[in-house]
Design a protein around this motif. Structure first.
Motif, PDB file in Angstrom:
ATOM      1  N   ASN A   3       0.846  -1.189   0.000  1.00 60.62           N
ATOM      2  CA  ASN A   3       0.000   0.000   0.000  1.00 60.62           C
ATOM      3  C   ASN A   3       0.886   1.246   0.000  1.00 60.62           C
ATOM      4  O   ASN A   3       1.382   1.671   1.022  1.00 60.62           O
ATOM      5  CB  ASN A   3      -0.917  -0.026   1.222  1.00 60.62           C
ATOM      6  N   ARG A   4       1.048   1.836  -1.147  1.00 59.84           N
ATOM      7  CA  ARG A   4       1.976   2.943  -1.316  1.00 59.84           C
ATOM      8  C   ARG A   4       1.420   4.254  -0.761  1.00 59.84           C
ATOM      9  O   ARG A   4       2.157   5.195  -0.552  1.00 59.84           O
ATOM     10  CB  ARG A   4       2.334   3.090  -2.791  1.00 59.84           C
ATOM     11  N   THR A   5       0.120   4.322  -0.513  1.00 58.30           N
ATOM     12  CA  THR A   5      -0.457   5.573  -0.039  1.00 58.30           C
ATOM     13  C   THR A   5      -0.083   5.868   1.398  1.00 58.30           C
ATOM     14  O   THR A   5      -0.157   7.012   1.822  1.00 58.30           O
ATOM     15  CB  THR A   5      -1.999   5.559  -0.166  1.00 58.30           C
ATOM     16  N   LYS A   6       0.323   4.872   2.156  1.00 53.97           N
ATOM     17  CA  LYS A   6       0.633   5.143   3.550  1.00 53.97           C
ATOM     18  C   LYS A   6       2.052   5.667   3.761  1.00 53.97           C
ATOM     19  O   LYS A   6       2.416   6.037   4.863  1.00 53.97           O
ATOM     20  CB  LYS A   6       0.360   3.920   4.423  1.00 53.97           C
ATOM     21  N   PHE A   7       2.857   5.722   2.715  1.00 57.25           N
ATOM     22  CA  PHE A   7       4.206   6.264   2.825  1.00 57.25           C
ATOM     23  C   PHE A   7       4.138   7.737   2.435  1.00 57.25           C
ATOM     24  O   PHE A   7       4.517   8.139   1.343  1.00 57.25           O
ATOM     25  CB  PHE A   7       5.166   5.479   1.950  1.00 57.25           C
ATOM     26  N   THR A   8       3.629   8.538   3.356  1.00 56.61           N
ATOM     27  CA  THR A   8       3.405   9.960   3.135  1.00 56.61           C
ATOM     28  C   THR A   8       4.732  10.714   3.089  1.00 56.61           C
ATOM     29  O   THR A   8       5.780  10.176   3.463  1.00 56.61           O
ATOM     30  CB  THR A   8       2.552  10.534   4.266  1.00 56.61           C
ATOM     31  N   GLN A   9       4.668  11.965   2.690  1.00 50.78           N
ATOM     32  CA  GLN A   9       5.874  12.800   2.667  1.00 50.78           C
ATOM     33  C   GLN A   9       6.478  12.904   4.064  1.00 50.78           C
ATOM     34  O   GLN A   9       7.692  12.845   4.227  1.00 50.78           O
ATOM     35  CB  GLN A   9       5.556  14.189   2.103  1.00 50.78           C
ATOM     36  N   LYS A  10       5.624  13.060   5.070  1.00 49.04           N
ATOM     37  CA  LYS A  10       6.112  13.144   6.449  1.00 49.04           C
ATOM     38  C   LYS A  10       6.844  11.857   6.841  1.00 49.04           C
ATOM     39  O   LYS A  10       7.915  11.909   7.455  1.00 49.04           O
ATOM     40  CB  LYS A  10       4.954  13.407   7.410  1.00 49.04           C
ATOM     41  N   LYS A  11       6.284  10.718   6.472  1.00 46.17           N
ATOM     42  CA  LYS A  11       6.927   9.450   6.791  1.00 46.17           C
ATOM     43  C   LYS A  11       8.231   9.284   6.009  1.00 46.17           C
ATOM     44  O   LYS A  11       9.201   8.731   6.521  1.00 46.17           O
ATOM     45  CB  LYS A  11       5.983   8.281   6.536  1.00 46.17           C
ATOM     46  N   LEU A  27      15.320  -1.018   9.838  1.00 45.66           N
ATOM     47  CA  LEU A  27      14.959  -0.294  11.063  1.00 45.66           C
ATOM     48  C   LEU A  27      14.316   1.045  10.749  1.00 45.66           C
ATOM     49  O   LEU A  27      13.397   1.473  11.444  1.00 45.66           O
ATOM     50  CB  LEU A  27      16.186  -0.091  11.944  1.00 45.66           C
ATOM     51  N   SER A  28      14.784   1.715   9.709  1.00 43.54           N
ATOM     52  CA  SER A  28      14.220   3.010   9.338  1.00 43.54           C
ATOM     53  C   SER A  28      12.792   2.862   8.832  1.00 43.54           C
ATOM     54  O   SER A  28      11.926   3.682   9.163  1.00 43.54           O
ATOM     55  CB  SER A  28      15.106   3.686   8.291  1.00 43.54           C
ATOM     56  N   ALA A  29      12.529   1.837   8.057  1.00 44.39           N
ATOM     57  CA  ALA A  29      11.164   1.584   7.582  1.00 44.39           C
ATOM     58  C   ALA A  29      10.253   1.248   8.754  1.00 44.39           C
ATOM     59  O   ALA A  29       9.148   1.793   8.878  1.00 44.39           O
ATOM     60  CB  ALA A  29      11.170   0.449   6.559  1.00 44.39           C
ATOM     61  N   ARG A  30      10.717   0.378   9.619  1.00 41.96           N
ATOM     62  CA  ARG A  30       9.939   0.004  10.796  1.00 41.96           C
ATOM     63  C   ARG A  30       9.652   1.228  11.670  1.00 41.96           C
ATOM     64  O   ARG A  30       8.548   1.386  12.182  1.00 41.96           O
ATOM     65  CB  ARG A  30      10.711  -1.048  11.593  1.00 41.96           C
ATOM     66  N   TYR A  31      10.644   2.100  11.800  1.00 40.80           N
ATOM     67  CA  TYR A  31      10.512   3.309  12.619  1.00 40.80           C
ATOM     68  C   TYR A  31       9.340   4.177  12.171  1.00 40.80           C
ATOM     69  O   TYR A  31       8.636   4.758  12.993  1.00 40.80           O
ATOM     70  CB  TYR A  31      11.820   4.100  12.566  1.00 40.80           C
ATOM     71  N   CYS A  32       9.133   4.273  10.858  1.00 39.01           N
ATOM     72  CA  CYS A  32       8.050   5.140  10.378  1.00 39.01           C
ATOM     73  C   CYS A  32       6.819   4.350   9.932  1.00 39.01           C
ATOM     74  O   CYS A  32       5.897   4.929   9.354  1.00 39.01           O
ATOM     75  CB  CYS A  32       8.548   6.089   9.288  1.00 39.01           C
ATOM     76  N   GLY A  33       6.787   3.060  10.221  1.00 44.04           N
ATOM     77  CA  GLY A  33       5.569   2.280  10.030  1.00 44.04           C
ATOM     78  C   GLY A  33       5.266   1.824   8.626  1.00 44.04           C
ATOM     79  O   GLY A  33       4.098   1.651   8.270  1.00 44.04           O
ATOM     80  N   VAL A  34       6.295   1.620   7.824  1.00 41.12           N
ATOM     81  CA  VAL A  34       6.089   1.071   6.482  1.00 41.12           C
ATOM     82  C   VAL A  34       6.966  -0.163   6.319  1.00 41.12           C
ATOM     83  O   VAL A  34       7.900  -0.381   7.075  1.00 41.12           O
ATOM     84  CB  VAL A  34       6.411   2.093   5.361  1.00 41.12           C
ATOM     85  N   ALA A  39       9.430   1.002   1.064  1.00 31.91           N
ATOM     86  CA  ALA A  39      10.523   1.975   0.954  1.00 31.91           C
ATOM     87  C   ALA A  39      11.299   1.763  -0.346  1.00 31.91           C
ATOM     88  O   ALA A  39      11.581   2.722  -1.071  1.00 31.91           O
ATOM     89  CB  ALA A  39      11.436   1.874   2.168  1.00 31.91           C
ATOM     90  N   TYR A  40      11.642   0.513  -0.634  1.00 28.04           N
ATOM     91  CA  TYR A  40      12.392   0.232  -1.861  1.00 28.04           C
ATOM     92  C   TYR A  40      11.569   0.535  -3.117  1.00 28.04           C
ATOM     93  O   TYR A  40      12.124   0.999  -4.125  1.00 28.04           O
ATOM     94  CB  TYR A  40      12.889  -1.211  -1.880  1.00 28.04           C
ATOM     95  N   ASP A  41      10.262   0.299  -3.075  1.00 25.25           N
ATOM     96  CA  ASP A  41       9.410   0.643  -4.226  1.00 25.25           C
ATOM     97  C   ASP A  41       9.464   2.138  -4.499  1.00 25.25           C
ATOM     98  O   ASP A  41       9.569   2.565  -5.649  1.00 25.25           O
ATOM     99  CB  ASP A  41       7.965   0.207  -3.980  1.00 25.25           C
ATOM    100  N   HIS A  42       9.402   2.925  -3.448  1.00 27.61           N
ATOM    101  CA  HIS A  42       9.460   4.377  -3.625  1.00 27.61           C
ATOM    102  C   HIS A  42      10.844   4.812  -4.105  1.00 27.61           C
ATOM    103  O   HIS A  42      10.958   5.731  -4.919  1.00 27.61           O
ATOM    104  CB  HIS A  42       9.089   5.091  -2.322  1.00 27.61           C
ATOM    105  N   LYS A  43      11.879   4.170  -3.610  1.00 25.80           N
ATOM    106  CA  LYS A  43      13.237   4.489  -4.067  1.00 25.80           C
ATOM    107  C   LYS A  43      13.357   4.249  -5.573  1.00 25.80           C
ATOM    108  O   LYS A  43      13.948   5.040  -6.298  1.00 25.80           O
ATOM    109  CB  LYS A  43      14.283   3.667  -3.313  1.00 25.80           C
ATOM    110  N   GLU A  44      12.768   3.162  -6.012  1.00 19.56           N
ATOM    111  CA  GLU A  44      12.837   2.801  -7.427  1.00 19.56           C
ATOM    112  C   GLU A  44      12.044   3.762  -8.313  1.00 19.56           C
ATOM    113  O   GLU A  44      12.458   4.072  -9.426  1.00 19.56           O
ATOM    114  CB  GLU A  44      12.298   1.373  -7.609  1.00 19.56           C
ATOM    115  N   ASP A  45      10.912   4.264  -7.789  1.00 22.90           N
ATOM    116  CA  ASP A  45       9.998   5.070  -8.601  1.00 22.90           C
ATOM    117  C   ASP A  45      10.197   6.580  -8.483  1.00 22.90           C
ATOM    118  O   ASP A  45       9.638   7.326  -9.271  1.00 22.90           O
ATOM    119  CB  ASP A  45       8.546   4.759  -8.215  1.00 22.90           C
ATOM    120  N   ASP A  46      10.959   7.027  -7.498  1.00 25.31           N
ATOM    121  CA  ASP A  46      11.069   8.459  -7.214  1.00 25.31           C
ATOM    122  C   ASP A  46      12.545   8.858  -7.189  1.00 25.31           C
ATOM    123  O   ASP A  46      13.254   8.583  -6.226  1.00 25.31           O
ATOM    124  CB  ASP A  46      10.399   8.746  -5.864  1.00 25.31           C
TER     125      ASP A  46
END
Length: 67
Positions: A3-11, A27-34, A39-46
């Motif tokens: 669910n890519r919508t929950k990785f907000t700009q703030k997160k 640990l960083s992904a877990r810290y912000c709840g994704v 995280a890797y999907d967003h890295k690939e697409d952005d």
């Protein structure tokens, strides 16, 4: 796909800050709840987020080298 919508700009900002302190994606992904995969999907697409990610890792490694 995660669910890519929950990785907000703030997160994303929280993720990058934590990543710059730890250089640990899981640990960083877990810290912000994704998931790590999200995280890797967003890295690939952005491209901007990908560059910020690389910068955060480099910052964390620079700090660790100083210790």
């Amino acid at each position: 796909m995660a669910n890519r919508t929950k990785f907000t700009q703030k997160k994303k900002e929280q993720f990058l800050k934590h990543l710059s302190e730890t250089a640990n994606v899981t640990l960083s992904a877990r810290y912000c709840g994704v998931s790590r995969r999200t995280a890797y999907d967003h890295k690939e697409d952005d491209e901007k987020f990908s560059q910020e990610w690389d910068d955060a890792i480099n910052e964390a490694l620079d700090i660790q080298e100083e210790v």
